[in-house]
Write a protein that holds these residues in place. Structure first.
Motif, PDB file in Angstrom:
ATOM      1  N   LYS A   1      43.580  55.489  34.913  1.00 47.53           N
ATOM      2  CA  LYS A   1      44.023  56.133  33.562  1.00 47.53           C
ATOM      3  C   LYS A   1      42.835  56.883  33.286  1.00 47.53           C
ATOM      4  CE  LYS A   1      44.065  54.985  28.578  1.00 47.53           C
ATOM      5  NZ  LYS A   1      44.262  53.674  27.640  1.00 47.53           N
ATOM      6  N   PHE A   2      41.528  57.045  33.672  1.00 49.92           N
ATOM      7  CA  PHE A   2      40.549  57.819  33.169  1.00 49.92           C
ATOM      8  C   PHE A   2      39.927  58.815  34.324  1.00 49.92           C
ATOM      9  CE2 PHE A   2      40.082  54.474  30.241  1.00 49.92           C
ATOM     10  CZ  PHE A   2      40.390  55.070  29.115  1.00 49.92           C
ATOM     11  N   GLY A   3      40.242  58.366  35.606  1.00 49.81           N
ATOM     12  CA  GLY A   3      39.777  59.285  36.633  1.00 49.81           C
ATOM     13  C   GLY A   3      38.663  59.314  36.936  1.00 49.81           C
ATOM     14  N   LYS A   4      37.904  60.427  37.033  1.00 45.37           N
ATOM     15  CA  LYS A   4      36.161  60.367  37.304  1.00 45.37           C
ATOM     16  C   LYS A   4      35.534  59.826  36.006  1.00 45.37           C
ATOM     17  CE  LYS A   4      36.524  65.297  35.862  1.00 45.37           C
ATOM     18  NZ  LYS A   4      37.125  66.510  36.451  1.00 45.37           N
ATOM     19  N   TYR A   5      36.233  60.042  34.631  1.00 48.02           N
ATOM     20  CA  TYR A   5      35.539  59.690  33.571  1.00 48.02           C
ATOM     21  C   TYR A   5      35.283  57.961  33.626  1.00 48.02           C
ATOM     22  CZ  TYR A   5      36.151  64.434  32.314  1.00 48.02           C
ATOM     23  OH  TYR A   5      36.243  65.740  32.317  1.00 48.02           O
ATOM     24  N   ALA A   6      36.097  57.357  34.379  1.00 44.15           N
ATOM     25  CA  ALA A   6      35.949  55.769  34.539  1.00 44.15           C
ATOM     26  C   ALA A   6      34.678  55.388  35.013  1.00 44.15           C
ATOM     27  CB  ALA A   6      37.213  55.426  35.593  1.00 44.15           C
ATOM     28  N   LEU A   7      33.847  56.416  35.766  1.00 42.46           N
ATOM     29  CA  LEU A   7      32.514  56.303  36.256  1.00 42.46           C
ATOM     30  C   LEU A   7      31.640  55.983  35.011  1.00 42.46           C
ATOM     31  CD1 LEU A   7      32.438  58.425  39.334  1.00 42.46           C
ATOM     32  CD2 LEU A   7      31.915  56.018  39.119  1.00 42.46           C
ATOM     33  N   VAL A   8      31.803  56.767  34.070  1.00 51.09           N
ATOM     34  CA  VAL A   8      31.128  56.952  32.695  1.00 51.09           C
ATOM     35  C   VAL A   8      31.141  55.555  31.943  1.00 51.09           C
ATOM     36  CG1 VAL A   8      30.488  58.049  30.652  1.00 51.09           C
ATOM     37  CG2 VAL A   8      31.227  59.374  32.526  1.00 51.09           C
ATOM     38  N   ILE A   9      32.482  55.219  31.909  1.00 56.31           N
ATOM     39  CA  ILE A   9      32.913  54.285  30.944  1.00 56.31           C
ATOM     40  C   ILE A   9      32.323  52.952  31.741  1.00 56.31           C
ATOM     41  CG2 ILE A   9      34.716  52.999  29.909  1.00 56.31           C
ATOM     42  CD1 ILE A   9      36.271  55.645  29.869  1.00 56.31           C
ATOM     43  N   SER A  10      32.560  52.706  32.806  1.00 54.19           N
ATOM     44  CA  SER A  10      32.204  51.521  33.811  1.00 54.19           C
ATOM     45  C   SER A  10      30.899  50.983  33.649  1.00 54.19           C
ATOM     46  CB  SER A  10      32.721  51.489  35.153  1.00 54.19           C
ATOM     47  OG  SER A  10      31.899  52.495  35.905  1.00 54.19           O
ATOM     48  N   TYR A  11      29.972  52.013  33.503  1.00 53.36           N
ATOM     49  CA  TYR A  11      28.523  51.541  33.261  1.00 53.36           C
ATOM     50  C   TYR A  11      28.301  50.863  32.221  1.00 53.36           C
ATOM     51  CZ  TYR A  11      25.507  54.074  36.707  1.00 53.36           C
ATOM     52  OH  TYR A  11      24.955  54.619  37.824  1.00 53.36           O
ATOM     53  N   PHE A  12      29.034  50.720  31.206  1.00 56.31           N
ATOM     54  CA  PHE A  12      28.634  49.785  30.041  1.00 56.31           C
ATOM     55  C   PHE A  12      29.576  48.679  30.023  1.00 56.31           C
ATOM     56  CE2 PHE A  12      27.603  54.145  29.046  1.00 56.31           C
ATOM     57  CZ  PHE A  12      26.341  54.111  28.711  1.00 56.31           C
ATOM     58  N   LEU A  13      30.202  48.374  31.135  1.00 58.00           N
ATOM     59  CA  LEU A  13      31.102  47.052  31.302  1.00 58.00           C
ATOM     60  C   LEU A  13      30.305  46.120  32.563  1.00 58.00           C
ATOM     61  CD1 LEU A  13      34.582  48.826  30.681  1.00 58.00           C
ATOM     62  CD2 LEU A  13      33.263  47.472  28.997  1.00 58.00           C
ATOM     63  N   PRO A  14      29.804  44.992  32.054  1.00 59.82           N
ATOM     64  CA  PRO A  14      29.453  44.402  33.204  1.00 59.82           C
ATOM     65  C   PRO A  14      30.523  43.907  34.459  1.00 59.82           C
ATOM     66  CG  PRO A  14      28.688  43.417  31.257  1.00 59.82           C
ATOM     67  CD  PRO A  14      29.784  44.449  30.739  1.00 59.82           C
ATOM     68  N   VAL A  15      30.221  43.723  35.728  1.00 63.54           N
ATOM     69  CA  VAL A  15      31.056  43.568  36.683  1.00 63.54           C
ATOM     70  C   VAL A  15      31.754  44.544  37.119  1.00 63.54           C
ATOM     71  CG1 VAL A  15      33.100  41.979  37.662  1.00 63.54           C
ATOM     72  CG2 VAL A  15      31.241  40.879  36.172  1.00 63.54           C
ATOM     73  N   VAL A  16      32.685  45.229  36.099  1.00 63.70           N
ATOM     74  CA  VAL A  16      33.428  46.573  36.413  1.00 63.70           C
ATOM     75  C   VAL A  16      32.398  47.642  37.037  1.00 63.70           C
ATOM     76  CG1 VAL A  16      34.745  48.435  35.189  1.00 63.70           C
ATOM     77  CG2 VAL A  16      35.027  45.809  34.595  1.00 63.70           C
ATOM     78  N   ARG A  17      31.151  47.642  36.290  1.00 63.80           N
ATOM     79  CA  ARG A  17      30.215  48.668  36.771  1.00 63.80           C
ATOM     80  C   ARG A  17      30.014  48.466  38.155  1.00 63.80           C
ATOM     81  NH1 ARG A  17      26.797  47.445  33.368  1.00 63.80           N
ATOM     82  NH2 ARG A  17      25.652  45.673  34.378  1.00 63.80           N
ATOM     83  N   HIS A  18      29.833  47.400  38.612  1.00 59.01           N
ATOM     84  CA  HIS A  18      29.648  47.328  40.295  1.00 59.01           C
ATOM     85  C   HIS A  18      30.858  47.587  41.019  1.00 59.01           C
ATOM     86  CE1 HIS A  18      26.080  44.836  38.622  1.00 59.01           C
ATOM     87  NE2 HIS A  18      25.513  45.617  39.496  1.00 59.01           N
TER      88      HIS A  18
END
Length: 200
Positions: free
Chosen positions: A104-121
């Motif tokens: 859905k978000f492409g490269k910006y998913a890297l930004v969002i994922s930092y603030f979501l546990p497990v997803v970040r890894h």
């Protein structure tokens, strides 16, 4: 591992304990990254470590751990995810969420994922498998990692006595907790500045 053990390790090994605790987060340390970073902030208020080198080593631990996931995904491919899913069946639902976010978000998913546990890894593995160019990965991941580390490091300095409670809230509610804490912090600061100075 709990915060008391982490504090003991920091007492024995200093800055390296912070770095390796976060670097090993990519393989699933039994303590959330948020708690480790906040503990890093806490120990600087206790005088165990100096703030600037503690922050630098903490940040390096965060980005190096997640970069390891990128390179494993890039070099080994889907096999690395198969191994993760085999070892941790509960990760499957998070993997679906991570892939949907990336779609859905492409490269910006890297930004969002930092603030979501497990997803970040999981995100670095997926972008590595998808062959995202490393410079692009580094730009979005490292810059967001700097902001993320700053936030939790200073939360540890401000609310160090409540690290375990904050970690539980962050794991459960993600960035909603950060928003609430930001509002509380701003209110406290405004109250501090608005309070009349004592007369002599």
């Amino acid at each position: 591992m709990n915060n008391n053990i982490l504090l003991s390790l920091i007492g024995h090994y200093g800055y390296l304990a912070l770095f390796f605790a976060l670097w090993l987060g990519i393989v699933g340390m039994p303590i959330p990254d948020e708690a480790i970073v906040m503990t890093g902030g806490l120990v600087t208020t206790l005088g165990l470590l100096h703030p600037i080198p503690a922050f630098i080593l903490t940040y390096m631990g965060v980005v190096s751990g997640l970069s390891l996931g990128y390179f494993l995904g890039n070099r080994i491919g889907v096999k690395i995810l198969d191994r993760i899913l085999k070892n941790k069946q509960s990760t499957g639902s998070y993997l679906v969420k991570t892939q949907a976010m990336l779609n859905k978000f492409g490269k910006y998913a890297l930004v969002i994922s930092y603030f979501l546990p497990v997803v970040r890894h999981l995100m670095p593995y997926l972008v590595g498998i998808g062959k995202m160019p490393y410079p692009k990965y580094a730009l979005y991941s490292y810059s967001t990692g700097l902001i993320w580390t700053l936030i939790y490091f200073f939360l540890g300095r401000l609310f160090g006595n409540y690290i375990e409670q904050l970690s539980v809230l962050v794991e459960k509610y993600g960035w909603y907790t950060l928003g609430i804490l930001a509002v509380v912090f701003l209110v406290l600061r405004l109250y501090h500045y608005a309070k009349p100075s004592p007369t002599v």
